[in-house]
Design a protein around this motif. Structure first.
Motif, PDB file in Angstrom:
ATOM      1  N   CYS A 312      71.550 -78.625 -21.820  1.00 42.63           N
ATOM      2  CA  CYS A 312      72.436 -77.693 -20.945  1.00 42.63           C
ATOM      3  C   CYS A 312      72.275 -76.345 -21.745  1.00 42.63           C
ATOM      4  N   GLY A 313      72.772 -75.109 -20.972  1.00 35.25           N
ATOM      5  CA  GLY A 313      72.700 -73.883 -21.474  1.00 35.25           C
ATOM      6  C   GLY A 313      71.267 -73.589 -22.190  1.00 35.25           C
ATOM      7  N   THR A 314      71.501 -73.112 -23.463  1.00 32.49           N
ATOM      8  CA  THR A 314      70.246 -72.927 -24.168  1.00 32.49           C
ATOM      9  C   THR A 314      69.292 -73.932 -24.405  1.00 32.49           C
ATOM     10  N   SER A 315      69.887 -75.149 -24.504  1.00 30.54           N
ATOM     11  CA  SER A 315      68.910 -76.252 -24.681  1.00 30.54           C
ATOM     12  C   SER A 315      68.037 -76.424 -23.421  1.00 30.54           C
ATOM     13  N   SER A 358      69.585 -81.457 -27.232  1.00 31.71           N
ATOM     14  CA  SER A 358      70.754 -80.902 -27.767  1.00 31.71           C
ATOM     15  C   SER A 358      70.836 -80.649 -29.110  1.00 31.71           C
ATOM     16  N   GLN A 359      71.130 -79.657 -29.477  1.00 25.87           N
ATOM     17  CA  GLN A 359      71.312 -79.224 -30.724  1.00 25.87           C
ATOM     18  C   GLN A 359      72.494 -79.864 -31.411  1.00 25.87           C
ATOM     19  N   SER A 360      73.577 -80.077 -30.875  1.00 18.58           N
ATOM     20  CA  SER A 360      74.932 -80.696 -31.550  1.00 18.58           C
ATOM     21  C   SER A 360      74.636 -82.182 -31.284  1.00 18.58           C
ATOM     22  N   THR A 363      76.938 -83.238 -26.602  1.00 21.62           N
ATOM     23  CA  THR A 363      77.265 -82.609 -25.386  1.00 21.62           C
ATOM     24  C   THR A 363      77.500 -83.454 -24.475  1.00 21.62           C
ATOM     25  N   ALA A 411      73.916 -70.412 -29.638  1.00 22.56           N
ATOM     26  CA  ALA A 411      72.554 -70.929 -30.163  1.00 22.56           C
ATOM     27  C   ALA A 411      71.687 -69.807 -30.441  1.00 22.56           C
ATOM     28  N   LYS A 484      72.416 -65.007 -23.618  1.00 24.22           N
ATOM     29  CA  LYS A 484      72.893 -64.376 -24.993  1.00 24.22           C
ATOM     30  C   LYS A 484      73.843 -63.231 -24.799  1.00 24.22           C
ATOM     31  N   GLU A 487      77.144 -64.321 -23.206  1.00 25.73           N
ATOM     32  CA  GLU A 487      77.899 -64.798 -24.084  1.00 25.73           C
ATOM     33  C   GLU A 487      78.683 -64.033 -25.016  1.00 25.73           C
TER      34      GLU A 487
END
Ligand code: F6R
Length: 606
Positions: A312-315, A358-360, A363, A411, A484, A487
């Motif tokens: 999602c998003g940046t990922s 996914s960084q986290s 998600t 991110a 970026k 955001e």
């Protein structure tokens, strides 16, 4: 999204929880509160606003007791208000709850509880949970009252949706926690030293151990680096002696893990904001990610019939870079999917390999897509930054990008670390090696563009519409650059593969509209970029050219001269000036880059 903290031990709970909540602020929230239990009573302080504002009004640290729960709320059901802020209490005021996630069937349960005479004070879905536990306490086996754990167990069995709960009960020296789909970690604190010479001195009244719970590891790093991670369906009781885990009603052991992150890594260390600290950290995090071992994942990929890459998003933008690299370097096709669209659109089965980025690692959209893929027989490679995250735990191969804690909501360094690892993976599938000699020096050169990007941000301080264009690998970089800016600077920015301009959006390029052209000379398409830039200029567009080609730079009103770089490594360098542009544009407009409005670091609701 919402953040949960729980504490029980020998310290005063409220100041301890207060500190942990501050470390969770990056998740994004609109109200905050703490409840503690003392002398058989529960006291709650909560309100709308940032933790510092709520503290100023209510002195959140001034609550007695050695057990408590705290919360930062990101409103879903019910507006941000004092009444909707957590912790929420039952009718008796003897139970308090904090919750992350959504109870989908809360209306049906609410009607039932209203019929039984329960009085509701908030508009939240959460409040049904605390009243249902209150109700369950009345009905234990035989004629007895149910135990605290039993009442919570019975309540969560009724809920549909994703949730993490921490529950406190007056007169009970324990916290009960439950998880389904929203993250919760258990932290093992420091026992008091017997000699009284340890970090905390012994006293008759409060001797013993301490235990923590939180939505995220960074919240607890100033107290512990030892964690156990709750799984979906887990219920955990923590008290001063430790943690008791059960899964779907049966006792279970969960592995205790030591994390390498330190509290210092999650501090600003002299920088004005986490965002700029993390942008600068790329000098170390990119080379570190380029050294990560991707062998197991590459083997799985070579054996897969179909490759899907999701995020999602940046990922997701990192996924797009990967799709392109895999095709160019290894001649393999990958489908790139926005995770929230995956279930409805993708054809998945045995033989499919899903690369989930996914960084986290928490998600919900990505987690649900992975669950769907697994249910259809696919194998999963997880690419995450958080050791022990849900995504990492449920995969066939797991690559940690090793970027260190990213506290800024947007991110930055995790994007480049994802891209670095995915670049290595694409090369490994192709059986090729990566040449990275001198790359650190190039990152340093690009970071040194900060004053230039600040100057450009200043000259564009009143501009509210931007276009970002690029071709090939530069197209996802354009998308990430635009994201970026949206955001944190809250301006309108659109990104297109440059060839798409004349199929529609060119009608919006008029006098003075900035067009940010990402055009590394190493890309085969940079000659075509020249044509696209000219098209924009002919219509009054003001070009910001990012390139290592003098011809392309010449076209720019703003010229951002980049060091020469191989095509496959170009996304890693070209995103950095765009991150800097967003950061300084944000400051020019007087916003806080670390906590953008409406956004959350870990998106745990669909
Ligand atoms: C952008 C940003 C978000 C996340 C997205 C996915 O700056 O932070 O777009 O990239 O919410 O998050 P993860 O990577 O944690 O799955």
């Amino acid at each position: 999204m919402c953040g949960i903290v729980g504490y029980i031990g020998y310290r005063k709970a409220a100041p301890t929880i207060f500190g942990c909540l501050k470390a969770l602020e990056y998740r994004g929230y609109d109200s905050a509160g703490i409840a503690t239990s003392h002398d058989g009573r529960i006291t709650v302080k909560r309100d709308v606003g940032k933790i510092a504002e709520v503290h100023k009004k209510h002195d959140l640290e001034d609550l007695e007791g050695h057990a408590g729960i705290g919360h930062t709320r990101w409103a879903t059901h019910g507006a941000p208000s004092q009444l909707n802020a957590h912790p929420l209490c039952d009718c008796t005021g003897r139970l308090a709850i904090v919750h992350n996630g959504v109870i989908e069937n809360y209306m049906e349960i609410k009607h039932e509880l209203l019929r039984k005479g329960h009085k509701f004070k908030s508009e939240t879905d959460t409040e049904v949970a605390v009243h249902l536990i209150e109700e369950n306490l009345k009905h234990g086996a035989g004629r007895k009252q149910a135990s605290f754990e039993e009442a919570v167990r019975k309540a969560v069995a009724r809920f549909r949706g994703n949730y993490a709960f921490a529950v406190l009960k007056a007169g009970e020296d324990k916290l009960v926690l439950a998880r389904n789909g929203s993250p919760l970690v258990i932290g093992f604190g420091n026992p008091l030293s017997a000699s009284g010479k340890g970090p905390h001195s012994r006293s008759a009244e409060n001797e013993g151990n301490e235990m923590f719970a939180a939505s995220d590891v960074p919240a607890l790093l100033s107290h512990t680096r030892d964690f156990a991670f709750m799984e979906d369906g887990d219920l955990v009781v923590i008290d001063r002696r430790g943690a008791r885990f059960e899964h779907e009603g049966r006792p279970i052991k969960r592995k205790r893990m030591h994390v390498s992150w330190t509290a210092k890594m999650a501090q600003k260390e002299g920088y004005p904001h986490f965002t700029i600290k993390e942008i600068n950290e790329q000098i170390l995090s990119i080379p570190a990610a380029l050294r990560v071992d991707v062998g197991k994942a590459a083997k799985l990929m070579r054996g897969a019939r179909h490759i899907h890459v999701i995020g999602c998003g940046t990922s997701y933008h990192a996924c797009l870079v990967f799709r392109h690299l895999l095709a160019r370097l290894a001649g393999r096709e990958a489908e790139a999917w926005v995770a929230s669209e995956y279930k409805e659109g993708a054809v998945v089965g045995p033989g499919t390999l899903v690369v989930a980025v996914s960084q986290s690692g928490e998600t919900i959209d990505t987690m649900l897509a992975v669950k769907h893929a697994r249910a259809h027989g696919a194998k999963v490679v997880a690419i995450t930054n958080v050791v022990g995250s849900s995504l990492a735990r449920g995969s066939d191969a797991n690559i940690y990008i090793g970027a260190g804690p990213e506290v800024g909501v947007v991110a930055t360094k995790t994007f480049t670390s994802q891209v670095a690892v995915l670049t290595k993976l694409a090369l490994a599938v192709a059986g090729k090696k990566l040449a990275i000699n001198g790359f650190s020096k190039k990152i340093k050169t690009v970071l040194a563009l900060a004053p230039k990007m600040k100057e450009i941000a200043h000259s564009l301080r009143t501009t509210n519409d931007y276009f970002f264009i690029g071709r090939g690998l530069a197209a996802p970089v354009a998308m990430e650059g635009a994201l970026k800016l949206k955001e944190i600077a809250y301006v309108h920015a659109e990104a297109y593969p440059a060839g798409e301009l004349k199929h529609g959006p060119l009608s919006l390029i008029a006098d003075g509209v900035p067009v940010i052209a990402i055009a590394p000379a190493s890309g085969e398409t940079h000659h075509k970029m020249l044509g696209n830039i000219k098209e924009c200029k002919a219509r009054g567009g003001k070009i910001m050219a990012l390139s290592d080609s003098p011809h392309l730079l010449e076209e720019g009103k703003w010229k951002v001269a980049m060091p020469p770089v191989s095509e496959e490594l170009s996304p890693l360098l070209y995103i950095i000036p765009l991150q800097l542009l967003a950061y300084y544009s944000c400051l020019e407009r007087g916003h806080d880059p670390d906590k953008p409005r409406n956004l959350a670091k870990s998106v745990t609701v669909e």
